[in-house]
Motif scaffolding. Structure first.
Motif, PDB file in Angstrom:
ATOM      1  N   ASN A 173       0.808  -1.217   0.000  1.00  8.45           N
ATOM      2  CA  ASN A 173       0.000   0.000   0.000  1.00  8.45           C
ATOM      3  C   ASN A 173       0.841   1.267   0.000  1.00  8.45           C
ATOM      4  N   GLY A 174       2.160   1.110   0.087  1.00  5.15           N
ATOM      5  CA  GLY A 174       3.061   2.247   0.084  1.00  5.15           C
ATOM      6  C   GLY A 174       3.536   2.594  -1.321  1.00  5.15           C
ATOM      7  N   GLU A 175       4.539   3.464  -1.378  1.00  5.75           N
ATOM      8  CA  GLU A 175       5.040   3.935  -2.672  1.00  5.75           C
ATOM      9  C   GLU A 175       6.369   3.299  -3.066  1.00  5.75           C
ATOM     10  N   ALA A 176       7.081   2.707  -2.108  1.00 13.54           N
ATOM     11  CA  ALA A 176       8.390   2.119  -2.415  1.00 13.54           C
ATOM     12  C   ALA A 176       8.231   0.925  -3.332  1.00 13.54           C
ATOM     13  N   LEU A 177       9.152   0.804  -4.309  1.00 15.28           N
ATOM     14  CA  LEU A 177       9.116  -0.290  -5.259  1.00 15.28           C
ATOM     15  C   LEU A 177       9.846  -1.492  -4.657  1.00 15.28           C
ATOM     16  N   ASN A 189       5.069  -5.253  -5.617  1.00 15.70           N
ATOM     17  CA  ASN A 189       4.386  -4.315  -6.516  1.00 15.70           C
ATOM     18  C   ASN A 189       5.143  -4.146  -7.830  1.00 15.70           C
ATOM     19  N   THR A 190       5.878  -5.181  -8.220  1.00 10.61           N
ATOM     20  CA  THR A 190       6.544  -5.197  -9.528  1.00 10.61           C
ATOM     21  C   THR A 190       6.233  -6.508 -10.236  1.00 10.61           C
ATOM     22  N   GLY A 191       6.601  -6.555 -11.516  1.00 10.67           N
ATOM     23  CA  GLY A 191       6.527  -7.798 -12.262  1.00 10.67           C
ATOM     24  C   GLY A 191       7.635  -8.744 -11.822  1.00 10.67           C
ATOM     25  N   PHE A 192       7.745  -9.864 -12.535  1.00 14.22           N
ATOM     26  CA  PHE A 192       8.674 -10.916 -12.112  1.00 14.22           C
ATOM     27  C   PHE A 192       9.782 -11.135 -13.133  1.00 14.22           C
ATOM     28  N   GLY A 193      10.871 -11.721 -12.657  1.00 15.74           N
ATOM     29  CA  GLY A 193      11.984 -12.041 -13.536  1.00 15.74           C
ATOM     30  C   GLY A 193      12.508 -10.797 -14.215  1.00 15.74           C
ATOM     31  N   SER A 194      12.598 -10.845 -15.553  1.00 14.10           N
ATOM     32  CA  SER A 194      13.102  -9.693 -16.298  1.00 14.10           C
ATOM     33  C   SER A 194      12.116  -8.534 -16.306  1.00 14.10           C
ATOM     34  N   LEU A 195      10.897  -8.755 -15.817  1.00 16.18           N
ATOM     35  CA  LEU A 195       9.883  -7.680 -15.729  1.00 16.18           C
ATOM     36  C   LEU A 195       9.900  -7.003 -14.356  1.00 16.18           C
ATOM     37  N   CYS A 196      11.047  -7.126 -13.662  1.00 11.77           N
ATOM     38  CA  CYS A 196      11.120  -6.650 -12.279  1.00 11.77           C
ATOM     39  C   CYS A 196      11.060  -5.136 -12.144  1.00 11.77           C
ATOM     40  N   THR A 197      11.225  -4.406 -13.263  1.00 10.78           N
ATOM     41  CA  THR A 197      11.158  -2.935 -13.176  1.00 10.78           C
ATOM     42  C   THR A 197       9.774  -2.404 -13.525  1.00 10.78           C
ATOM     43  N   THR A 198       8.851  -3.299 -13.860  1.00  9.58           N
ATOM     44  CA  THR A 198       7.488  -2.869 -14.206  1.00  9.58           C
ATOM     45  C   THR A 198       6.654  -2.722 -12.941  1.00  9.58           C
ATOM     46  N   ARG A 199       6.177  -1.486 -12.669  1.00  9.42           N
ATOM     47  CA  ARG A 199       5.358  -1.253 -11.483  1.00  9.42           C
ATOM     48  C   ARG A 199       3.944  -1.764 -11.706  1.00  9.42           C
ATOM     49  N   ILE A 200       3.400  -2.414 -10.680  1.00  8.71           N
ATOM     50  CA  ILE A 200       2.033  -2.919 -10.714  1.00  8.71           C
ATOM     51  C   ILE A 200       1.174  -2.047  -9.811  1.00  8.71           C
TER      52      ILE A 200
END
Length: 505
Positions: free
Chosen positions: A49-53, A58-69
């Motif tokens: 529920n916070g803003e920290a990534l 609150n991110t994707g997985f594997g190589s998608l780890c920089t995608t915010r959800i």
């Protein structure tokens, strides 16, 4: 039930895991553990529920780890993870191994570092306690970001997908079983999907069965080897305590001591004390060194298994509201290497057993060729060694270490993987073959034993031989031997010879 195992608190061992999976003791959650689980779960919800990534929360997985959800899609992300990673192929693993996976996962999650809800853990416990076990295909894991595919299949029923069975054969859609039992699929929360599929429980569950079966083979290989020694009228000198002490590997010392016990007060030994034979072939003379080296390999596996059984193997690890650490605790290498080592150790135990079977069939030292009277008219046990040789060769072909290979995955983010799931499955296949090889030596050694009558062997070997003869007769003329090999195999699997040997003082 007395001596319940407390998940997340007690120290798990191979024997305890087997007792839980076989219903001999219960696994429970204490109030203290429940509080710890809920506290950690709440920390993860606060992070979500916070803003920290934070990876996987609150991110994707594997190589998608920089995608915010987005916060609204965090739950969907977790259920999508179970669906998308359910890509396993091949035959289902055994019900017992799948159930072990559930037990091992509950223990790891209950340590309170995975951010998973108490409700979810209690649902997994429902599956364990009611024996509704998921279908898990045997292939598809590279043993690195956890055993992703098999664990995804294992936990599909939590969200109403996948298949369940009580007998490991007749699988029903999970949603049917849930409906019949008044249960609904669960909604997953932040990090829960990844906590479920990130871990080494597929490798470790196989390792539990590998450890149990291989130890049994080690114990029985010594016994059967001693019976072959007696039937062959081989020398006890290579097992001399003073000799072994000059090269004191633990495994060799253990094996030599056991063989000395198995030969104690044997008339067989006394009957050829002055026979003039200087030394015997390696497959008998070097039993302490060869069997002992395999025992040392087992000791290494046992040490690593005990550590792994009590480890947290997902990612990230959530310590508190300020500390969620990304690491590699999911990587299967710590078990992949020992399991590959066990494959070699088990193959060699079968290899030397096959050589001893061959010796018994040569027709030397008073034994008839192929252990049968009127050989020529009768082929006797000739072809049993063909079968043994085929099994030993098959095992050798599986000894290339799976952990020597690595294929990058996930766009190179996961650029080194263990292949430990292959190590584990392969080790178990080799041990299944080893049991058959030992069964064939058992059959031949018992037959050779008979040709030394009226001499008596030691109390231990006489008791073991008597048990074999209760189930398998002496063979006087050619018969269909596969039926007796199967009986010998059941004797091996039952571990009855180990019990008999342990009871003789």
């Amino acid at each position: 039930m007395e001596n319940d195992f407390k998940y997340g608190q007690d120290h798990l061992t191979v024997n305890l895991a087997l007792k839980i999976v076989r219903g001999q003791i219960n696994g429970t959650l204490t109030e203290e553990t429940k509080i710890k689980i809920e506290r950690n779960y709440n920390v993860v919800q606060d992070i979500a529920n916070g803003e920290a990534l934070v990876y996987s929360i609150n991110t994707g997985f594997g190589s998608l780890c920089t995608t915010r959800i987005s916060k609204e899609e965090i739950g969907k992300l977790q259920s999508n993870l179970l669906k998308s990673h359910s890509v396993g192929v091949g035959s289902p693993i055994s019900k017992e191994i799948a159930k072990l996976m559930l037990i091992l996962k509950v223990h790891a999650l209950s340590m309170g570092y995975s951010g998973i809800s108490l409700n979810l853990i209690e649902r997994i416990l429902w599956h364990i306690n009611n024996d509704f076990i998921p279908l898990v295909p045997e292939q598809g894991s590279v043993g690195a970001s956890g055993d992703l595919a098999p664990l995804a299949h294992l936990f599909l029923p939590l969200i109403g997908l996948g298949f369940l069975s009580k007998d490991g054969t007749n699988y029903k859609p999970a949603i049917e079983v849930l409906n019949q039992n008044g249960l609904k699929p669960l909604e997953l929360h932040a990090k829960e999907g990844l906590a479920l599929i990130n871990g080494t429980q597929f490798i470790t569950a196989h390792g539990v069965i590998v450890a149990e079966k291989f130890f049994s083979c080690l114990e029985q290989a010594d016994l059967i080897g001693a019976m072959t020694l007696e039937g062959y009228l081989a020398s006890p000198q290579p097992f001399n305590e003073r000799l072994i002490a000059l090269r004191p590997h633990d495994g060799a010392k253990t094996v030599a001591k056991r063989i000395r016990k198995f030969l104690k007060n044997s008339q067989f030994v006394e009957s050829h004390a002055d026979c003039g034979r200087v030394q015997d072939p390696y497959s008998i003379r070097c039993i302490p060194q060869v069997h002992g080296a395999s025992r040392d390999a087992f000791s290494h596996l046992s040490e690593k298994m005990e550590c792994e059984l009590n480890s947290v193997t997902d990612n990230p690890i959530v310590f508190d509201e300020n500390t969620a650490i990304n690491g590699g605790n999911f990587h299967g290498q710590p078990l992949a290497l020992p399991l590959d080592y066990i494959s070699l150790a088990a193959s060699e135990l079968g290899n030397i057993s096959d050589r001893r079977t061959y010796l018994l069939l040569e027709g030397k030292w008073g034994l008839p060729p192929y252990l049968i009277q009127e050989s020529g008219l009768n082929s006797g046990f000739m072809i049993t060694q063909y079968c043994s040789a085929a099994l030993a060769s098959e095992n050798k072909s599986m000894c290339f270490p799976a952990s020597a290979d690595s294929i990058p995955t996930s766009m190179g983010q996961e650029d080194h993987v263990s292949m430990g799931s292959i190590s584990a499955r392969k080790a178990l296949r080799i041990i299944y073959n080893l049991e058959k090889i030992l069964a064939i030596e058992l059959l031949c050694a018992a037959q050779a034993f008979d040709f030394r009558r009226p001499l008596k062997s030691s109390a231990t070997l006489e008791a073991c031989h008597a048990y074999i003869r209760q189930n398998i007769p002496h063979i006087n003329e050619d018969v269909v031997l596969s039926e007796y090999i199967e009986i010998a195999l059941e004797i091996i699997k039952s571990k009855e010879l180990i019990k008999i040997a342990n009871e003789v003082k």
